[in-house]
Design a protein around this motif. Structure first.
Motif, PDB file in Angstrom:
ATOM      1  N   SER A 133      -4.112   2.858 -10.268  1.00  0.00           N
ATOM      2  CA  SER A 133      -3.877   4.220 -10.958  1.00  0.00           C
ATOM      3  C   SER A 133      -2.530   5.079 -11.505  1.00  0.00           C
ATOM      4  O   SER A 133      -2.208   5.505  -9.623  1.00  0.00           O
ATOM      5  N   LYS A 134      -1.688   4.961 -11.910  1.00  0.00           N
ATOM      6  CA  LYS A 134      -0.628   5.667 -11.249  1.00  0.00           C
ATOM      7  C   LYS A 134      -1.061   7.561 -12.030  1.00  0.00           C
ATOM      8  O   LYS A 134       0.093   7.855 -10.750  1.00  0.00           O
ATOM      9  N   PHE A 135      -1.782   7.907 -12.665  1.00  0.00           N
ATOM     10  CA  PHE A 135      -1.708   8.689 -12.526  1.00  0.00           C
ATOM     11  C   PHE A 135      -2.246   9.154 -11.088  1.00  0.00           C
ATOM     12  O   PHE A 135      -2.025  10.182 -10.229  1.00  0.00           O
ATOM     13  N   GLY A 136      -2.871   8.918 -10.284  1.00  0.00           N
ATOM     14  CA  GLY A 136      -3.922   9.108  -8.856  1.00  0.00           C
ATOM     15  C   GLY A 136      -3.326   8.933  -7.866  1.00  0.00           C
ATOM     16  O   GLY A 136      -3.340   9.859  -7.089  1.00  0.00           O
ATOM     17  N   GLU A 137      -2.502   7.341  -8.025  1.00  0.00           N
ATOM     18  CA  GLU A 137      -1.278   7.214  -7.092  1.00  0.00           C
ATOM     19  C   GLU A 137       0.049   8.533  -7.470  1.00  0.00           C
ATOM     20  O   GLU A 137       0.495   9.547  -5.719  1.00  0.00           O
ATOM     21  N   ASP A 138       0.045   8.702  -8.392  1.00  0.00           N
ATOM     22  CA  ASP A 138       0.967  10.396  -8.557  1.00  0.00           C
ATOM     23  C   ASP A 138       0.632  11.714  -7.693  1.00  0.00           C
ATOM     24  O   ASP A 138       1.522  12.714  -7.247  1.00  0.00           O
ATOM     25  N   ARG A 139      -0.898  11.862  -8.305  1.00  0.00           N
ATOM     26  CA  ARG A 139      -1.209  13.324  -7.994  1.00  0.00           C
ATOM     27  C   ARG A 139      -1.541  13.221  -6.771  1.00  0.00           C
ATOM     28  O   ARG A 139      -1.121  14.159  -6.066  1.00  0.00           O
ATOM     29  N   TYR A 140      -1.776  12.144  -6.049  1.00  0.00           N
ATOM     30  CA  TYR A 140      -2.565  12.234  -4.917  1.00  0.00           C
ATOM     31  C   TYR A 140      -1.251  12.497  -3.388  1.00  0.00           C
ATOM     32  O   TYR A 140      -1.400  12.484  -2.706  1.00  0.00           O
ATOM     33  N   PHE A 141      -0.041  11.609  -4.700  1.00  0.00           N
ATOM     34  CA  PHE A 141       1.025  11.802  -3.630  1.00  0.00           C
ATOM     35  C   PHE A 141       2.035  13.367  -3.160  1.00  0.00           C
ATOM     36  O   PHE A 141       1.663  13.155  -2.293  1.00  0.00           O
ATOM     37  N   LYS A 142       1.774  13.889  -4.843  1.00  0.00           N
ATOM     38  CA  LYS A 142       2.304  14.897  -4.238  1.00  0.00           C
ATOM     39  C   LYS A 142       1.372  15.980  -4.026  1.00  0.00           C
ATOM     40  O   LYS A 142       1.682  17.129  -3.617  1.00  0.00           O
ATOM     41  N   ILE A 143       0.160  16.219  -4.277  1.00  0.00           N
ATOM     42  CA  ILE A 143       0.091  17.129  -3.424  1.00  0.00           C
ATOM     43  C   ILE A 143      -0.626  16.313  -2.029  1.00  0.00           C
ATOM     44  O   ILE A 143      -0.311  17.904  -1.130  1.00  0.00           O
ATOM     45  N   SER A 144      -0.505  15.288  -1.262  1.00  0.00           N
ATOM     46  CA  SER A 144       0.046  15.470   0.126  1.00  0.00           C
ATOM     47  C   SER A 144       1.057  15.291   0.642  1.00  0.00           C
ATOM     48  O   SER A 144       1.701  16.291   1.683  1.00  0.00           O
ATOM     49  N   LYS A 145       1.848  15.674   0.635  1.00  0.00           N
ATOM     50  CA  LYS A 145       3.504  16.299   0.366  1.00  0.00           C
ATOM     51  C   LYS A 145       3.310  17.808   0.502  1.00  0.00           C
ATOM     52  O   LYS A 145       4.039  18.364   1.379  1.00  0.00           O
ATOM     53  N   ALA A 146       2.427  18.087  -0.552  1.00  0.00           N
ATOM     54  CA  ALA A 146       3.157  19.687  -0.738  1.00  0.00           C
ATOM     55  C   ALA A 146       1.807  20.214   0.810  1.00  0.00           C
ATOM     56  O   ALA A 146       1.838  20.686   1.003  1.00  0.00           O
ATOM     57  N   ILE A 147       0.448  18.713   1.458  1.00  0.00           N
ATOM     58  CA  ILE A 147      -0.009  19.291   2.527  1.00  0.00           C
ATOM     59  C   ILE A 147       1.029  19.615   3.628  1.00  0.00           C
ATOM     60  O   ILE A 147       0.857  20.193   4.821  1.00  0.00           O
ATOM     61  N   TYR A 148       1.658  18.853   3.779  1.00  0.00           N
ATOM     62  CA  TYR A 148       2.104  18.393   4.719  1.00  0.00           C
ATOM     63  C   TYR A 148       3.972  19.173   5.077  1.00  0.00           C
ATOM     64  O   TYR A 148       3.790  20.128   5.578  1.00  0.00           O
ATOM     65  N   ASN A 149       3.500  19.920   3.913  1.00  0.00           N
ATOM     66  CA  ASN A 149       5.283  21.214   3.398  1.00  0.00           C
ATOM     67  C   ASN A 149       4.145  22.177   4.400  1.00  0.00           C
ATOM     68  O   ASN A 149       5.220  23.353   4.783  1.00  0.00           O
ATOM     69  N   ASP A 150       2.977  22.418   3.992  1.00  0.00           N
ATOM     70  CA  ASP A 150       2.360  23.858   3.742  1.00  0.00           C
ATOM     71  C   ASP A 150       2.002  23.750   5.226  1.00  0.00           C
ATOM     72  O   ASP A 150       2.014  24.801   6.424  1.00  0.00           O
ATOM     73  N   LEU A 151       1.573  22.756   5.918  1.00  0.00           N
ATOM     74  CA  LEU A 151       0.989  22.693   7.245  1.00  0.00           C
ATOM     75  C   LEU A 151       2.717  23.121   7.783  1.00  0.00           C
ATOM     76  O   LEU A 151       2.302  23.428   9.374  1.00  0.00           O
ATOM     77  N   ASP A 152       3.550  22.736   7.731  1.00  0.00           N
ATOM     78  CA  ASP A 152       4.831  22.428   8.297  1.00  0.00           C
ATOM     79  C   ASP A 152       4.870  24.194   8.572  1.00  0.00           C
ATOM     80  O   ASP A 152       6.329  24.379   9.717  1.00  0.00           O
ATOM     81  N   LEU A 153       5.241  24.069   7.266  1.00  0.00           N
ATOM     82  CA  LEU A 153       5.560  25.899   7.714  1.00  0.00           C
ATOM     83  C   LEU A 153       4.308  26.817   8.007  1.00  0.00           C
ATOM     84  O   LEU A 153       5.558  27.515   9.222  1.00  0.00           O
ATOM     85  N   ARG A 154       3.311  26.841   8.186  1.00  0.00           N
ATOM     86  CA  ARG A 154       2.076  26.951   8.450  1.00  0.00           C
ATOM     87  C   ARG A 154       2.369  27.262  10.528  1.00  0.00           C
ATOM     88  O   ARG A 154       3.141  27.945  11.189  1.00  0.00           O
ATOM     89  N   LEU A 155       3.214  25.605  10.380  1.00  0.00           N
ATOM     90  CA  LEU A 155       3.090  25.327  12.573  1.00  0.00           C
ATOM     91  C   LEU A 155       4.552  25.372  12.962  1.00  0.00           C
ATOM     92  O   LEU A 155       5.588  25.838  13.830  1.00  0.00           O
ATOM     93  N   SER A 156       5.712  26.526  11.939  1.00  0.00           N
ATOM     94  CA  SER A 156       6.773  26.484  11.948  1.00  0.00           C
ATOM     95  C   SER A 156       6.775  28.274  12.573  1.00  0.00           C
ATOM     96  O   SER A 156       7.322  28.800  13.086  1.00  0.00           O
TER      97      SER A 156
END
Ligand SMILES: N[C@@H](CCC(=O)N[C@@H](CS)C(=O)NCC(=O)O)C(=O)O
Length: 208
Positions: free
Chosen positions: A119-142
Motif C-alpha cells: 500500500s503506497k498510501f500506508g507506506e507514505d503516510r506512516y513514513f511521513k508521520i515517523s519522520k515527524a516523530i523523529y523531528n519532534d523528539l529531536d527538538l524536545r531533546l535539544s
C-alpha cells in the motif's frame, strides 16, 4: 517475584528494561505471538486484548496488562523513575508514547518493513508521520536531557525501545543530533543492555 509474559518486541522490551533498572527478580514466560499464543484462553484471562506484555506480581497477587500501566505500577512499587515533582511531565511523555509514538511507528513497521509494496498510501503516510516523530523528539531533546526533564524516567524507558528499531525506520537516526545523544546515553546503561536481550539471544543494541 514478577512473572513477565512477553515477546521480543519494543513493547516487550520496555518492561524487561524497567525490571532490570529497578533490580527486581523476574521470570520471563514467552508468548509466541507469531504462532498466535496470545489468543489462547488462559492468556486472554490476564490480557483482555490478547496483547503482550503482561506481568503477574506473585507476591502482591496482582496482574497488570498495558505496558504504560505496568511501568507506572513498577515505578510506584520501587519508588524509581517516576519522581513526584515531575509526575505530570512524565505522564505527558508517557501518554504520548503510548497513544502516538508507539502506534505510529508500529504502523510504519507494518507498511515499510514487513509489507513493502502492498500500500503506497500506508507506506507514505506512516513514513511521513515517523519522520515527524523523529523531528519532534529531536527538538524536545535539544531542550531537555531526558524526555520529561533532567532525570531519566519511565517516559524514556517506554520510548527508547521504539527508537531502537531505527534500522527498520530508514529515517537516519544519526542525522538527529539530540535524539542520537539521548539514544546513545540510554543504550550505554547496563540495565538497558541486559533488558534489551531479555530473551538471552545475545542481541546487541543497534548503533545509529
Ligand atoms: N498498548 C499495548 C500494545 C501491546 C501490543 O500491541 N503488543 C503487541 C506486541 S508489541 C502484541 O501483543 N501483538 C499481538 C497481536 O496483536 O496479536 C501496550 O503498550 O501494552
Amino acid at each position: 517475584m514478577i512473572e513477565l509474559f512477553s515477546a521480543n518486541t519494543p513493547n516487550g522490551k520496555k518492561i524487561s528494561i524497567m525490571l532490570e533498572e529497578i533490580g527486581y527478580e523476574y521470570k520471563v514466560t514467552k508468548v509466541d505471538i507469531n504462532n498466535k499464543e496470545q489468543f489462547k484462553e488462559d492468556f486472554k484471562k490476564i490480557s483482555p486484548f490478547s496483547k503482550i506484555p503482561v506481568i503477574i506480581d506473585h507476591k502482591n497477587k496482582k496482574t497488570i496488562f498495558e505496558s504504560g500501566a505496568i511501568l507506572i505500577y513498577l515505578a510506584e512499587l520501587s519508588g524509581k523513575f517516576y519522581n513526584e515533582k515531575d509526575k505530570t511531565e512524565i505522564n505527558q511523555w508517557l501518554m504520548a508514547q503510548m497513544g502516538y509514538i508507539g502506534p505510529m511507528l508500529g504502523q510504519h513497521h507494518q507498511f515499510h518493513h514487513y509489507n513493502p509494496g502492498k500500500s503506497k498510501f500506508g507506506e507514505d503516510r506512516y513514513f511521513k508521520i515517523s519522520k515527524a516523530i523523529y523531528n519532534d523528539l529531536d527538538l524536545r531533546l535539544s531542550q531537555s536531557k531526558f524526555l520529561a526533564g533532567e532525570e531519566y524516567s519511565i517516559a524514556d524507558i517506554a520510548t527508547w525501545p521504539w527508537i531502537a528499531r531505527h534500522d527498520w525506520h530508514d529515517i537516519g537516526l544519526k542525522n538527529y543530533k539530540s535524539l542520537t545523544r539521548w539514544y546513545n546515553d540510554i543504550a550505554g546503561r547496563a540495565a538497558v543492555i541486559k533488558g534489551y536481550d531479555f530473551m538471552n539471544k545475545g542481541e546487541k543494541i543497534p548503533t545509529p
